[in-house]
Enzyme design. Structure first.
Site, PDB file in Angstrom:
ATOM      1  CG  HIS A 306      12.330  -2.383 -40.703  1.00 20.07           C
ATOM      2  ND1 HIS A 306      12.252  -1.281 -39.895  1.00 20.07           N
ATOM      3  CD2 HIS A 306      12.582  -3.444 -39.893  1.00 20.07           C
ATOM      4  CE1 HIS A 306      12.459  -1.663 -38.646  1.00 20.07           C
ATOM      5  NE2 HIS A 306      12.664  -2.963 -38.614  1.00 20.07           N
ATOM      6  CG  ASP A 363      13.537 -11.455 -38.832  1.00 18.45           C
ATOM      7  OD1 ASP A 363      14.463 -11.912 -38.134  1.00 18.45           O
ATOM      8  OD2 ASP A 363      12.581 -10.813 -38.379  1.00 18.45           O
TER       9      ASP A 363
END
Ligand code: ACO
Length: 428
Positions: A306, A363
């Site tokens: 991320h 996700d």
């Protein structure tokens, strides 16, 4: 005296103010840099660049903290309702009962979509990706509500907000129904936001459809987890488009397009496709870890890493727990979940991932839940968009109300310097 930053450039010293946020985050205010020094900063990918101040969402990537308007994501995901969170993001406070009832009632009464929108929708091929369709339909909404751009006033912005929040799930279910060859379902005003969405997705004209409360609850918390994430790619897109005073529908349409990419919202689809590929390949995860580590191989471990979270993604923790609960409650034994767990464990113990602080992001597990809820893979990113919609709206509104100047980054030109025009007959 307030803190300043000194810059020595070509022998001259300049001083710039340092601004501090409410969580002691600091930034050097370089808004006068070019005027004073003739230089600009360069930061492709904006890893060090704040595009705005904002009072909506706080996140601390090192500590794994995410808060909407000061409230912890863990509390909101467990205790709140998606529309209450949407209200919080858009208007700044959790609604009291009257405010909540009014908000819900307005949204409920706007869920139907102009029948002429169907003509636009019907023109799409059956296999068109729903994100492209959603982006187009939301953009088309501006044509149905021309006062959104002709007046360009903010007095009636609430009605556009309600329309978007209300019609977006309806449009999303059209995409799914068309892909199945089924008739679309009209919204049911007696149902809450998540149950209404599930009804429009899954009810068939030939039999009764009962919304499963486990499914509705899981959907509610998934939408909350995705509701805002400060200045990510799609939100920055919404703000940039909005900064030209483009209307809300066009700005959100651009955000949907930005979210579609596999490095952003498209990752949840990519994760399931990756896990399926591993399953087809016998279920061993090491080969895929090696591929992800090989710099000559473009493969990346989808759902890992991320831009901001470098310790863990707090949303991933909540989602992992929720995936376990939902699959158990629905009695689903999904082999892909075991592969996901194995892959996560192997990666978290692998030096490459440890060194680069690569952890599962939101996700990694969301696709597994969506699948268990019966949502097809190509609709995953649309689900993300339904969740992100209030965040986009809140950020757009904040931008417009701040009166911030049009977003217009600069560049350092690296092309040819001035040269003579060459007639066609003389070109080599
Ligand atoms: N698999 C393998 N290696 C990775 C991965 C990954 N998923 N993510 C990052 N790396 C490596 C990079 O190759 C780089 O290695 P290097 O230092 O040896 O060159 C290092 O880790 C840093 O990566 P960057 O790409 O510079 O990090 P950045 O912050 O730009 O990227 C991103 C973040 C785009 C999310 C990236 O981690 C990625 O591509 N992940 C997979 C896609 C994904 O899951 N996206 C969803 C993001 S969450 C969301 O949008 C809601």
């Amino acid at each position: 005296m307030s803190e300043t930053a000194k810059l020595i450039l070509e022998g001259k010293e300049y001083e710039f103010p340092v601004i501090e946020g409410s969580e002691q985050e600091k930034a050097i205010d370089i808004s006068k840099l070019r005027g004073q020094t003739g230089h600009i900063t360069i930061d492709p990918g904006f890893k060090n660049t704040g595009s705005t101040t904002s009072a909506i969402t706080y996140l601390d990537g090192e500590e794994g903290i995410l808060r909407y308007r000061g409230y912890a994501i863990e509390d909101l995901a467990e205790k709140a309702d998606f529309l209450a969170v949407a209200y919080l993001l858009i208007y700044g406070e959790l609604p009291n009962q009257t405010e909540y009832d009014n908000f819900v009632s307005k949204i409920t009464r706007h869920t139907m979509v102009n029948e002429d929108m169907r003509k636009i929708f019907d023109g799409f091929p059956v296999n068109a990706h729903p994100m492209g369709v959603m982006s187009s339909l939301v953009s088309a909404m501006s044509g149905f509500y021309p006062e959104s751009y002709s007046k360009n006033d903010m007095d009636n912005i609430d009605v556009h907000i309600m329309r978007l929040m209300a019609k977006f799930p309806t449009l999303a279910t059209w995409c799914y129904k068309k892909s199945q060859g089924h008739p679309i379902n009209y919204p049911q005003n007696k149902l809450d936001y998540c149950s209404n969405f599930l009804h429009m997705m899954f009810a068939l004209p030939v039999e009764e459809y009962e919304v499963n409360p486990v499914v509705s609850k899981a959907l509610n918390s998934l939408l909350i987890l995705h509701a805002d994430h400060e200045q990510n790619c799609s939100t920055s897109t919404v703000r940039l488009v909005g900064s030209s005073q483009a209307n809300l529908y066009s700005s959100i349409s651009a955000g949907i397009s930005a979210l579609w990419g596999p490095l952003h919202g498209g990752a949840n689809q990519a994760v399931i496709e990756m896990l399926e590929a591993i399953k087809e390949d016998g279920g061993g995860v090491q080969k895929y870890l090696d591929k992800a580590k090989d710099k000559n191989d473009p493969f990346r471990l989808m759902g890992f890493g991320h831009r901001v979270y470098k310790n863990f993604d707090p949303r991933a923790r909540i989602i992992k727990k929720s995936a376990d609960e939902v699959l158990e409650a629905l009695g689903i034994d999904d082999p892909v979940l075991d592969i996901a767990r194995g892959l996560e464990e192997a990666a978290l113990n692998d030096e490459y991932f440890i060194q680069r602080k690569l952890y599962p992001n939101v996700d990694f597990y969301s696709g597994i839940i969506y699948r268990a809820l019966g949502i097809p893979v190509n609709m995953f990113t649309v689900m993300f968009a339904i969740g992100r919609l209030p965040g986009w709206i809140a950020q757009w509104l904040e931008l417009r109300e701040s009166g911030q100047a049009i977003g217009r980054p600069r560049q350092i030109y690296t092309g040819e310097t001035a040269r003579e025009f060459v007639e066609m007959s003389k070109r080599k």
